[in-house]
Design an enzyme around this catalytic site. Structure first.
Site, PDB file in Angstrom:
ATOM      1  CG  ASP A 145      -1.752   1.221   1.376  1.00  0.00           C
ATOM      2  OD1 ASP A 145      -1.819   2.000   0.404  1.00  0.00           O
ATOM      3  OD2 ASP A 145      -2.357   1.413   2.444  1.00  0.00           O
TER       4      ASP A 145
ATOM      5  CG  ASP B 246      -2.162   6.745   1.669  1.00  0.00           C
ATOM      6  OD1 ASP B 246      -3.300   6.268   1.604  1.00  0.00           O
ATOM      7  OD2 ASP B 246      -1.929   7.960   1.844  1.00  0.00           O
TER       8      ASP B 246
ATOM      9  CG  ASP C 160       1.668   1.171   5.663  1.00  0.00           C
ATOM     10  OD1 ASP C 160       2.270   1.130   6.753  1.00  0.00           O
ATOM     11  OD2 ASP C 160       0.517   1.620   5.534  1.00  0.00           O
TER      12      ASP C 160
END
Lengths: 319, 364
Positions: B89, B91, B271
């Protein structure tokens, strides 16, 4: 593979094929199988004493040797002791390693393949490396491996060490039990040995007060459901295992972890206790920022276990 | 409600991409009118999921990266875990962004990090070939890896993969070697080559500086004064000719090269809690993101290269809609841009959906 080779690796399915038609009754009672029974008991005893066992295998004894492995597995399941189960698996795995060191590359690869480990000229899959690396430090840390296209470069020693771990897992997982084993085999010495060990490693002697500050602090964090990083959990489990705490009790201590999942934690705990990882040294604890509030005793020791043993020693004197 | 009506329209016409082995997955939903998450849902057919989406028009749709025997069970232990895709992920929230970074610029930064993770690590080093990049619908990208052999990896193994990507635990002693103490060759695999390349280009950079510039640069390093700076300079000159001359450099400086030069410049973003979590819920590709109205869009690697979320993740039409602006905002989506002040404003439907989802506007 020839029977003489298979006898060195009796945990392979091909080895089981060699003996599967023998009658269990005969194996347990017939004088023809005296040698196999003796060897089977010896395998377990050597495992308990942490001794190597290098048998000379030829055409005459190879069937006995394969049978002796299954007899030893039957003894281990009869004893129903998780320590013995693990110790026996480690013993068989170390033996296999020594035999493999002497084999040709083709034979070593064939044994490995039968355990699900494939090696080509680029090495082994990183998944194999992760699954069977004995720990996650130094050269066993994936970040320190030569990884390209999913393959980790491995030298012969590293490759065989991975195979050894796969053997340990295989041996531990083999389910083999026989009714009426104790009627023909004298398992007294093995029982005595096990009972003796339990006295020296009694987990009820765990004294929280004597824990080093690092372990106390990790435990406090877990109790407060703070998400302790992997390295911290690992160190604590290895420590608790090192001082003789039972898996069930370790599980209870780990339960407040926020992402606690019984199955995964059990897996991790068993992984650590099963491989008999030792507790990281103070140096390593510091590297991973796990050395909390060191006290005066910490300055004089190099290992969290030394701290505990010293405190335990002192407190037993007071009493 | 405007947003829910629009989402309903989308779901009634959309081609919902069903996850692989979709009956084994757990689904979770969040709705426009409720705060609670509805989870532990499973679907036995793709039609049932489509019906659910069309009927309820949820604001957010998630599914588990994991496969279970009983995905509908409430307790994790009863679900019977079978395996899980490997997820990354990326982000913007987790990246160091420049101050006053615009949405477009931020998307560009996240895209570069995603590309680096894909090319340098997941494809080159790990050799994954069954993977999918998905625009998250908001501030980043998800990477789903489906290669068979990763499915059964536990948290411990996944954490090792994160450590690999981020360079955590890289040992400079091992990289330089015990018997043959030398900077690794630039062509070596994995972190060996990365360390070799980073030290090489650092050396070139320092050697190309004039005296003053170089002194200033080296003295920025902790523990380096005039004397050490000179020693390091001499060391780097020798190193340029001979990789074994690394032993001429102070030990602390080599650590600095590893941490602050090599790892900082070549590490990938990951992450950790997401990747190591083998029960994670993740946005369903082809669903809509309730806080933007953008499509959670699956992309092939070729599509990813040219992907512009502000063009390509927009699913609504351009007929004019009036909305009530609650707080001033400026946006640029597709060909439309505006600086809206409070009051009634007319804009294309796709912009209105975005502005309402962000909470800037309410339906007129």
């Amino acid at each position: 593979m020839q029977p003489t080779i298979l006898a060195k690796y009796p945990f392979l399915p091909e080895a089981f094929d060699l003996v599967k038609d023998e009658s269990m009754d005969e194996i347990l009672h017939s004088p023809a199988f005296n040698r196999a029974r003796e060897l089977g008991v010896a395998r377990v005893q050597r495992a308990l004493k942490n001794e190597d066992s290098f048998l000379f295998i030829d055409e005459r004894n190879c069937f006995d040797v394969v049978l002796s492995f299954f007899i030893s597995k039957a003894i281990v399941s009869q004893m129903n002791d998780s320590f013995l189960l693990r110790r026996h698996a480690i013993f068989e795995a170390k033996n296999a390693y020594h035999y493999l060191e002497e084999e040709s590359r083709e034979t070593a690869d064939a044994v490995a393949r039968s355990l699900g480990i494939k090696r080509d000229r680029n090495g082994v899959s990183f998944v194999t490396f992760l699954k069977y690396s004995p720990n996650a430090y130094g050269q066993w840390k994936l970040a320190n491996s030569r990884l390209s296209g999913g393959m980790v470069e491995v030298d012969d020693h590293t490759f065989l060490r991975l195979v050894q771990e796969a053997v340990r897992e295989r041996v531990e997982g083999i389910k083999f039990s026989v009714d009426g084993l104790e009627k023909t085999l004298d398992l007294g010495p093995i029982r005595a040995e096990l009972a003796n060990r339990k006295v020296t490693h009694r987990a009820d002697r765990v004294e929280l007060e004597s824990f080093p500050p690092c372990m106390k602090s990790i435990m406090a964090q877990i109790e407060n459901s703070i998400n302790v990083p992997h390295q911290g959990r690992f160190s604590l489990v290895a420590f608790l295992n090192g001082i003789g705490m039972k898996e069930e009790d370790i599980m209870k201590i780990m339960a407040p972890i926020p992402d606690f999942d019984d199955r995964m934690t059990r897996y991790q705990v068993e992984h650590i206790t099963g491989k008999e990882y030792s507790t990281p040294s103070c140096d390593t604890m510091r590297t991973y920022s796990l050395c909390f509030e060191p006290d005066g005793l910490c300055a004089r020791i190099k290992h969290p276990m030394q701290y505990y043993e010293y405190r335990l020693h002192v407190s037993s004197k007071k009493v | 409600m405007f947003l829910q009506k629009k989402f309903k329209e989308y779901y009634s016409r959309a081609e919902i991409g069903m996850p692989r082995r979709f009956t084994r997955r757990e689904y979770g939903f969040m709705f426009f009118e409720r705060q609670m998450m509805l989870r532990h849902i499973s679907f036995s057919s793709s039609q049932k999921l489509r019906n659910f989406l069309t009927e309820k028009a949820p604001a957010h749709v998630f599914y588990s990266s994991a496969y279970y025997s009983k995905p509908y069970e409430k307790e994790m232990k009863d679900k019977e875990w079978l395996g899980a895709d490997l997820i990354f992920d990326l982000d913007a929230d987790h990246l160091a962004l420049p101050e006053n970074c615009t949405y477009e610029r931020m998307l560009g930064i996240v895209k570069n990090e995603t590309k680096k993770l894909l090319d340098d690590f997941l494809i080159r080093d790990f050799g994954f070939d069954d993977l999918e990049v998905v625009f998250s619908g908001s501030r980043g990208y998800h990477i789903h890896i489906y290669d068979r052999e990763v499915l059964e990896l536990g948290s411990r193994e996944r954490r090792e993969i994160v450590d690999y990507v981020t360079g955590n635990g890289v040992s400079i002693e091992l990289m330089l070697g015990k018997d043959n103490y030398a900077v690794p060759s630039v062509s070596e695999p994995g972190w060996y080559g990365r360390i070799g390349r980073a030290i090489g280009s650092y050396t070139d950079r320092i050697l190309s500086m004039d005296d003053e510039e170089r002194k200033k640069e080296l003295k920025n390093v902790k523990g380096v004064g005039d004397v050490r700076a000179e020693r390091i300079y001499e060391g780097l000159k020798r190193l340029k000719k001979e990789p074994r001359a690394v032993n001429a450099l102070p030990k602390e400086f080599i650590e600095h090269l590893k941490d602050r030069v090599a790892i900082e410049s070549s590490r990938g973003e990951a992450d950790e809690p997401v990747t190591s979590d083998i029960h994670r819920l993740i946005r369903l590709p082809t669903s809509l993101h309730g806080k933007t109205g953008f499509l959670v869009k699956p992309l092939t690697l070729e599509e990813f290269d040219d992907f512009d979320p502000l063009q390509d993740a927009v699913v609504f039409g351009d007929e004019k809609v009036s909305v009530n602006v609650l707080k001033p905002f400026s946006i640029r989506i597709k060909d439309f841009s505006c600086n809206a002040e409070e009051g009634i404003v007319e804009m294309p439907e796709y912009a209105a959906v975005f502005a309402c989802a962000r909470g800037f506007c309410a339906e007129e």
